[in-house]
Scaffold this motif. Sequence first.
Motif, PDB file in Angstrom:
ATOM      1  N   CYS A 130      10.751 -31.729 -20.945  1.00 52.77           N
ATOM      2  CA  CYS A 130       9.946 -32.380 -22.031  1.00 52.77           C
ATOM      3  C   CYS A 130       9.029 -31.518 -22.516  1.00 52.77           C
ATOM      4  O   CYS A 130       8.690 -31.582 -23.909  1.00 52.77           O
TER       5      CYS A 130
ATOM      6  N   ARG B  22       2.477 -41.910 -16.473  1.00 56.95           N
ATOM      7  CA  ARG B  22       2.612 -40.891 -15.281  1.00 56.95           C
ATOM      8  C   ARG B  22       2.915 -41.994 -13.908  1.00 56.95           C
ATOM      9  O   ARG B  22       3.520 -41.383 -12.918  1.00 56.95           O
TER      10      ARG B  22
ATOM     11  N   PHE C  26       1.541 -32.039 -19.665  1.00 57.15           N
ATOM     12  CA  PHE C  26       2.785 -32.354 -18.976  1.00 57.15           C
ATOM     13  C   PHE C  26       3.265 -32.020 -17.708  1.00 57.15           C
ATOM     14  O   PHE C  26       3.799 -32.784 -16.827  1.00 57.15           O
ATOM     15  N   LEU C  27       2.450 -31.051 -17.128  1.00 53.79           N
ATOM     16  CA  LEU C  27       2.732 -30.661 -15.845  1.00 53.79           C
ATOM     17  C   LEU C  27       1.531 -30.543 -14.344  1.00 53.79           C
ATOM     18  O   LEU C  27       1.702 -30.705 -13.450  1.00 53.79           O
TER      19      LEU C  27
ATOM     20  N   LEU D 185       6.332 -42.675 -13.553  1.00 53.41           N
ATOM     21  CA  LEU D 185       7.029 -41.454 -13.210  1.00 53.41           C
ATOM     22  C   LEU D 185       6.683 -41.185 -11.990  1.00 53.41           C
ATOM     23  O   LEU D 185       7.716 -40.798 -10.936  1.00 53.41           O
TER      24      LEU D 185
ATOM     25  N   TYR E  84      12.047 -32.648 -15.021  1.00 52.09           N
ATOM     26  CA  TYR E  84      12.182 -33.349 -15.997  1.00 52.09           C
ATOM     27  C   TYR E  84      11.200 -33.223 -17.020  1.00 52.09           C
ATOM     28  O   TYR E  84      11.147 -32.950 -18.229  1.00 52.09           O
ATOM     29  N   LEU E  85       9.810 -33.023 -16.474  1.00 56.51           N
ATOM     30  CA  LEU E  85       8.756 -32.969 -17.341  1.00 56.51           C
ATOM     31  C   LEU E  85       8.664 -31.295 -17.848  1.00 56.51           C
ATOM     32  O   LEU E  85       8.221 -31.281 -19.040  1.00 56.51           O
TER      33      LEU E  85
ATOM     34  N   PRO F  22       2.550 -37.493 -21.413  1.00 50.87           N
ATOM     35  CA  PRO F  22       2.858 -38.730 -20.756  1.00 50.87           C
ATOM     36  C   PRO F  22       1.573 -39.494 -20.775  1.00 50.87           C
ATOM     37  O   PRO F  22       0.304 -38.824 -20.127  1.00 50.87           O
TER      38      PRO F  22
ATOM     39  N   SER G 259       9.547 -32.456 -11.756  1.00 55.05           N
ATOM     40  CA  SER G 259       8.807 -31.284 -12.470  1.00 55.05           C
ATOM     41  C   SER G 259       9.764 -30.706 -13.472  1.00 55.05           C
ATOM     42  O   SER G 259       9.494 -30.266 -14.439  1.00 55.05           O
TER      43      SER G 259
END
Length: 79
Positions: A48, A27, A67-68, A30, A44-45, A22, A42
């Motif tokens: 991903c 970001r 991602f997180l 989101l 959702y990502l 992202p 969290s």
Amino acid sequence: MSERHEPVTPAWECRDCGQSWPCPTRRQLLLREYGPHPANLSVYLAACLTAATADLRSPPAALRERFLGWIPHPRHRVF
């Protein structure tokens, strides 16, 4: 067409700006979209991240950070 900054797989780059997804814009989108529900963001990502792990050959720690790692985490209250 609105700029949603969606990922293009298998490279996981942003469709609108070409940065790693992202991207900074996504970001922010989101964070606004999920608002007071960071746990849902969290989840959702993490989904991903799981998909991206199959496509990308980056070290797991780097992917996790990408991602997180940027998601704000509320402090836990101690009673």
